[in-house]
Motif scaffolding. Structure first.
Motif, PDB file in Angstrom:
ATOM      1  N   UNK A 136     -26.352  48.155-139.867  1.00 33.05           N
ATOM      2  CA  UNK A 136     -27.079  48.245-141.140  1.00 33.05           C
ATOM      3  C   UNK A 136     -26.148  48.302-142.348  1.00 33.05           C
ATOM      4  N   UNK A 137     -24.900  48.748-142.163  1.00 31.18           N
ATOM      5  CA  UNK A 137     -23.989  48.840-143.315  1.00 31.18           C
ATOM      6  C   UNK A 137     -23.147  47.586-143.495  1.00 31.18           C
ATOM      7  N   UNK A 138     -23.203  46.682-142.525  1.00 29.27           N
ATOM      8  CA  UNK A 138     -22.365  45.475-142.595  1.00 29.27           C
ATOM      9  C   UNK A 138     -22.626  44.644-143.849  1.00 29.27           C
ATOM     10  N   UNK A 139     -23.879  44.416-144.251  1.00 26.42           N
ATOM     11  CA  UNK A 139     -24.101  43.602-145.464  1.00 26.42           C
ATOM     12  C   UNK A 139     -23.452  44.207-146.707  1.00 26.42           C
ATOM     13  N   UNK A 144     -17.230  43.474-149.945  1.00 24.36           N
ATOM     14  CA  UNK A 144     -16.379  44.518-150.515  1.00 24.36           C
ATOM     15  C   UNK A 144     -15.173  44.850-149.649  1.00 24.36           C
ATOM     16  N   UNK A 145     -15.077  44.309-148.438  1.00 26.15           N
ATOM     17  CA  UNK A 145     -13.955  44.602-147.563  1.00 26.15           C
ATOM     18  C   UNK A 145     -12.654  44.056-148.158  1.00 26.15           C
ATOM     19  N   UNK A 150      -8.788  40.495-151.378  1.00 22.06           N
ATOM     20  CA  UNK A 150      -7.434  39.933-151.367  1.00 22.06           C
ATOM     21  C   UNK A 150      -7.427  38.498-151.857  1.00 22.06           C
ATOM     22  N   UNK A 151      -8.468  37.762-151.532  1.00 20.91           N
ATOM     23  CA  UNK A 151      -8.467  36.313-151.736  1.00 20.91           C
ATOM     24  C   UNK A 151      -9.293  35.911-152.959  1.00 20.91           C
ATOM     25  N   UNK A 533      -7.124  48.377-154.562  1.00 16.25           N
ATOM     26  CA  UNK A 533      -8.448  48.713-154.072  1.00 16.25           C
ATOM     27  C   UNK A 533      -8.482  49.830-153.029  1.00 16.25           C
ATOM     28  N   UNK A 534      -7.327  50.175-152.456  1.00 19.16           N
ATOM     29  CA  UNK A 534      -7.353  51.226-151.440  1.00 19.16           C
ATOM     30  C   UNK A 534      -6.097  52.101-151.512  1.00 19.16           C
TER      31      UNK A 534
END
Length: 803
Positions: A136-139, A144-145, A150-151, A533-534
């Motif tokens: 359920x959290x994949x979308x 945002x990953x 990066x790209x 971002x991290x």
């Protein structure tokens, strides 16, 4: 009377009974952990998502976001104190479990979401409900990953993810976040989180006009408070459990746990027990902050010794009680496993985690630092023989005989830990890279084999691994894979125009430089993404320089910044070049075109295969062969020379492979050294399997011809001995003698497997009979049963040495 509080305890009436009770506690803890079924904890992923789904949080400065997200996770995740525990804390919601990082590589890992429970290698328990929750959290994270950020385009993102999944040419571990650090736990134990937060607050007032610095200090304060509150949750839980505990002895122990956790990590440690507990709370939190891999406590015998010495003198604890606490701490370190997909397991097999605890070595002034706590940790590693911690031992010219005898005695008895590191080589190598001598002497290995100055370095030692063997394949076909038309390398001479070995060398060098440049382009984009971002405020507050510079470690805030690039298949490339020189240009047994044809056909003609296999090989004390492995290393170094990361540090060279040597063996075509496609590449710096034909002295002599000033990120040198030849006192003495000579002559590192060759075959055929057979893989230990079938075969094929 059990150890229960920080007050002086009455000694038991029967010392023998006391020892049995203490041994039984750690044994019970070990058995409980080894009996637990590894599984996936969803809490970190779900709580991280919960925080970022709040739109108000997404508008905050990225430093604050990361600190608050971690604090939110630590505040709301489940905690537990298991029966008999003295050192408490949970990496995950499971007794043995792993985490998912949806903002980093979690979505890629989730390709195995419905396969985890039933897959052949490293199955991980997960409920249908938790599978649904993760799905359920994949979308939310799909856009945002880190790879997406990066790209510049979806096409670039797809290309990056695909290249990482296939991983034929290089693997960029930083794409999953940055780890491989040795935090400054010594300062944490001394100051506590309150002390660190106070320092950050003072510096924050001095930087009101610099937004980035102000928010960095704010994030450190938040991270410090979050870690303190995490410890206090256990204090509250232990107090509540003590009130309802019917067993008086256990109730007293729980009260003692509550007292300890009410002070650490907030106030810093006053006792040995508090220091261990303080370190473990930080260990859990850092593993939850970014990639949960190779966060290393490092030199615990060194920085915890003052607490041990003080407690011993005041009568607060005995040696046996200290050993019990060290054993309990070590068992806790085995409660975390990585959550890897099938693809990642091929490259990082055996539930690899790499939390190194190091013993031995020197003080910053160069004097030997071995102490009684060193001996205690050696005993613990020998008696427990668990997957984690990854134990290592430093040696130098003044290491005490008692210490060396104990290290080699443990190894000859089949513990397969610790691996051994030579200060006489490693300290000068660190110094040549600009590390001050005192910091260099305070080094610890990290992850697998990588030496870093503890608490002052952000070395990202396992940033990437590079397929050196495939570079030779490209050199033999104008930048294309053998038998293929797509050019992925540089265009170089066809083999028909190669009239001397220098022509082959030229093509090899051009392909190497082209491949390294391609790797660095991708890696530096990921470095920037991690910084933007991290960021990692908790890790940064435990790395010296970040507070002083007002900058996160991901942005070069630490005192020393490096990034490690691993050269995989080095010996295969060297042996292949040696074979080309002799077979084609000296013996003139075949032409370059004929050789390339045999390689395209996977050396189907056994006559030619055996001819190439019998060419001189690295590991046989043959200078004519060894020089080519040294040459291939020189080329790899030259390709990285002068290149710096976006954090401002140099790229360092490592020669280790984790389990990529086995996987890349299925990728790389047949090679001129006689190896067919599908056969493993060489393991780290070790000779190719079966090609070290003249015994251990010849292998060590070949190893001593390598210039280790060029492997500043460390090497993995695996060597396997037959237990039947080194298990006796005489065999142990002989093993100690040959390795002492190896180190005196400039050897850098060694990890020694002592096994009965028949046992590995029996363990392969009857895994249930050997559930916890510990083996050294490639800079780390793993249970044999946790390896892939192909990796088990590779372990069996390694040459077993006699003496």
């Amino acid at each position: 009377m059990p150890l229960s509080t920080n007050k002086k305890q009455a000694r038991p009436a029967s010392p023998g009974l006391f020892l049995v009770q203490k041994k039984d506690r750690v044994t019970r803890l070990k058995e409980a952990v080894q009996a637990a079924t590894p599984g996936i904890c969803t809490e970190r992923a779900l709580l991280w998502t919960e925080y970022f789904k709040d739109k108000a949080n997404r508008t905050k400065h990225v430093y604050v976001q990361m600190a608050e997200a971690l604090a939110h996770s630590q505040k709301n995740r489940s905690i537990a104190i298991h029966p008999g525990e003295l050192i408490v804390g949970n990496y995950t919601s499971r007794r043995v479990g792993g985490l998912l990082f949806p903002e980093l590589h979690g979505l890629v890992v989730m390709q195995d979401l419905f396969k985890f429970p039933n897959r052949e290698t490293n199955p991980l328990e997960i409920s249908r409900l938790d599978q649904a929750r993760l799905l359920s959290i994949a979308p939310f994270w799909a856009t945002r990953m880190l790879a997406v950020k990066t790209c510049d385009s979806w096409l670039d993102t797809f290309s990056l993810v695909l290249n990482q999944l296939m991983g034929n040419y290089y693997i960029i571990n930083e794409a999953a976040g940055i780890s491989h650090i040795a935090p400054d736990y010594e300062t944490l134990c001394r100051l506590g989180t309150d002390g660190i937060a106070a320092k950050a607050a003072k510096l924050q007032k001095q930087n009101l006009m610099d937004a980035d610095k102000w928010y960095f200090y704010e994030s450190v304060k938040i991270a410090a408070e979050g870690l303190a509150a995490f410890g206090e949750r256990y204090a509250q839980l232990a107090g509540e459990m003590a009130e309802s505990e019917l067993d008086e002895d256990r109730a007293a122990e729980l009260k003692g746990i509550a007292e300890v956790c009410s002070r650490v990590p907030r106030k810093g440690a006053k006792t040995f027990r508090e220091a261990l507990q303080c370190c473990f709370f930080a260990q859990i939190a850092i593993n939850n902050e970014s990639l949960d891999n190779s966060v290393c406590p490092g030199r615990m015998d060194h920085y915890l010794y003052p607490y041990y010495e003080k407690d011993l003198k005041t009568g607060l604890l005995t040696r046996e009680e200290a050993k019990e606490l060290a054993g309990a701490f070590s068992v806790k370190m085995s409660e975390i496993v990585p959550v890897f997909s099938k693809y990642i397991t091929r490259t990082h097999g055996g539930f690899f985690n790499g939390q190194i605890v190091n013993v031995g070595g020197t003080h910053k002034n160069g004097k030997d630092s071995t102490n009684e706590l060193t001996m205690i940790f050696l005993e613990v590693m020998d008696e427990l023989r668990m997957r984690q911690p990854n134990y290592t031992a430093r040696v130098h010219k003044n290491s005490p005989k008692e210490y060396l005898d104990k290290v080699y005695g443990i190894l000859s008895n089949g513990a397969n830990s610790p691996s051994i590191y030579n200060d006489e080589v490693i300290v000068p190598v660190l110094k040549q890279n600009g590390v001050k001598i005192g910091d260099a002497r305070n080094y610890t290995p990290v992850g697998c084999v990588e030496p870093v100055a503890q608490g002052v370095s952000f070395s990202s030692t396992d940033a990437a691994l590079f397929n050196t063997a495939i570079i030779l394949e490209l050199a033999l076909n104008q930048g294309r894979r053998l038998g293929r038309f797509a050019r992925i390398g540089a265009k170089t001479k066809p083999v028909s125009q190669m009239t001397c070995i220098e022509d082959v060398q030229e093509a090899f060098e051009i392909q190497m430089f082209h491949g390294i440049n391609r790797l660095l382009k991708d890696l530096q984009a990921i470095e920037i993404a991690n910084a933007e971002y991290h960021p990692t405020p908790l890790s940064s507050m435990l790395l010296d320089g970040c507070l002083e510079n007002g900058a996160c470690s991901t942005r070069g805030g630490t005192r020393y910044n490096f990034s490690g690039i691993q050269c995989v298949g080095l010996v295969d490339a060297g042996d292949s070049l040696a074979a080309i020189r002799q077979a084609v240009f000296e013996d003139k047994k075949l032409s370059m075109e004929e050789l390339a044809g045999h390689l395209k056909n996977n050396l189907a003609d056994d006559r030619w295969r055996h001819y190439l296999l019998n060419m001189p090989k690295f590991g046989n004390d043959d200078p004519e062969a060894d020089v080519w492995t040294a040459y291939a290393l020189d080329v790899f170094n030259a390709a990285l020379d002068g290149k710096t990361s976006t954090r401002g540090g140099k790229y360092t060279v490592g020669v280790y492979s984790v389990t990529l040597h086995e996987y890349w063996g299925t990728v790389v075509s047949a090679l001129p050294n006689g190896r067919r496609n599908g056969e493993s590449l060489s393991n780290g710096m070790s000779p190719s399997n079966g090609q070290d034909r003249k015994g251990p002295t010849a292998v060590l002599n070949s190893m001593n011809r390598i210039d280790y000033s060029k492997t500043d990120n460390g090497i993995n040198f695996n060597i396997k001995f037959d237990a039947n030849t080194v298990g006796s006192p005489a065999g142990c003495m002989a093993m100690k003698s040959i390795f002492s000579t190896y180190f005196k002559r400039g050897g850098m590192q060694a990890q020694i497997n002592v096994l009965d060759p028949k046992v590995l075959i029996e363990a392969r055929d009857n895994p249930e009979a050997y559930p916890h057979l510990l083996v050294r893989v490639s800079g780390y230990s793993a249970y044999f049963n946790d390896l892939t079938p192909a990796m088990k075969e590779e372990m069996i094929r390694r040459t077993s040495m006699g003496l």
